[in-house]
Every structure is written in C-alpha cells, then in structure tokens.
Design an enzyme around this catalytic site. Sequence first.
Site, PDB file in Angstrom:
ATOM      1  N   GLU A 113       0.815  -1.224   0.000  1.00 50.73           N
ATOM      2  CA  GLU A 113       0.000   0.000   0.000  1.00 50.73           C
ATOM      3  C   GLU A 113       0.851   1.277   0.000  1.00 50.73           C
ATOM      4  O   GLU A 113       0.447   2.309  -0.472  1.00 50.73           O
ATOM      5  CB  GLU A 113      -0.929  -0.029   1.229  1.00 50.73           C
ATOM      6  N   ARG A 150      22.432   4.766 -20.226  1.00 50.51           N
ATOM      7  CA  ARG A 150      22.760   5.030 -21.639  1.00 50.51           C
ATOM      8  C   ARG A 150      23.412   6.400 -21.848  1.00 50.51           C
ATOM      9  O   ARG A 150      23.994   6.663 -22.888  1.00 50.51           O
ATOM     10  CB  ARG A 150      21.532   4.837 -22.533  1.00 50.51           C
TER      11      ARG A 150
END
Length: 224
Positions: A113, A150
């Site tokens: 939750e 990247r």
Amino acid sequence: MKIDVLTLFPKMFEAFKEESIIGRAIKNKKVEINIHNIRDYTLDKHNRVDDYSYGGGKGMVLMIEPVKRALDSVRTKDSLVIMMTPQGEVYNQKKAYELSKYKHIVLLCGHYEGFDERIRSLVDLELSIGDYVLTGGELASQVIIDSVVRLIDGVIEKDSHLNDSFNNNLLDYPVYTHPAEFEGMKVPDVLLSGNHKLIDKWRYEQSLEKTKNKRPDLLKKEDD
Ligand code: ADE
C-alpha cells in the site's frame, strides 16, 4: 557509476541486468548495479517487512526499520538516495542527464500500500515515472536505470543520445533504412541526396513538425 537498488523482489532485476545495453555496460565496467533484498535487513524473527496501517485501512505498509538498516549499509557521503513513488517529482530526460553525473545512486522500491511516511525523511529525492500507479517501484527504478546508464560516457555513441527525442524539447526526426522503396513507400529524396546541409535542415524541420503535431506542450516549455 554505482547503483544500489533496495527491493523486496530482486528476481525482477535478473534479466534486466543481463540483456542488451545495460548488460554490456556492466560487463564493460561502465556501471556497477547491486540488488539488495530489503527482507535481508529485518531484525524481526519472521522476516517481516510490512505491517498493518495505524488507524486502519486495507493494504500493508512497508516498515521503516528494515529500510533504514538497508540504506545504512549502502549509503556513503556521495550517494543520492531516491525513493520510487507515484507521489514524487515526475521524471524526464533533463532529470536523466542530472542523475547521470552522480557517482552513486540508491533506488528504493516500495511495494504494497505504501511506505511508512517516516521513510521519506531518509531519502534525498522522490521520483515518479508518470501519473499512474504500478504495483511496486521495481519497473520504475528500471526505467530510471535504463535512461541514466545510456547517458554515461562510453555506453552508447554520444551522437546517438544527442539526437534523442526531448533534447531541445523536440521529438526525434524520422529515420529510414534499406530498401529505398517498399510496397510503394519511398524514402524521402533528400536523404538519398548526399547533401548534409540539406539533410540537417530537413531533419530539423521534421522534428519541429512532428513535435507541433504530436506534443505541442513540449514547445511551450522553456525551463528544460
Ligand atoms: N511506484 C508505483 N507507481 C509508481 C510510479 N508511477 N512511479 C514511481 N514509482 C511508483
């Protein structure tokens, strides 16, 4: 760069760490990625990491104690600790560039939750990857890792990411490869012309046109 991930589901990172550009970046020592199971840091004899919410309500809440112990074991003075949550600042390419400059990033993934609210006091930054709710922060943290790694020098050719969509608030221009014609669909003549000045101009105009049509909101942004 070093990245430590704190998660309750370490297996979700196995293929992610092995494949494609991330796998190669790890092999080439451009990045070190360590996955830690938060459950290994609990002192509870049943290895509990979550409990019911004070005041009632459905769903379990991630406890602060194992999270604090896990964080203490990886954090140094150079670390940026990021909690993955739909309540965080919304992630974008500018943030990816900022994160790619850090020596050490720690990504905290929740499940259930939510996090015990006091966990927020242990982190430097909260990030969301968009306005939707995932079952946990694991996929969100993989999005962050993929987009940051990247950008690390030597991971991909610099030219590839300098032309990325979202740099200069423009979407990428269209690209084509062989054949020059397929079922009547032709590659634009300018790309076959060999005239690089004209090609650059055409690409810029295409980027602008695409952005106007698909993401006009990007052209209104001034800050990034
Ligand atoms: N955890 C659950 N949903 C998320 C989201 N959209 N971004 C980051 N972490 C999350």
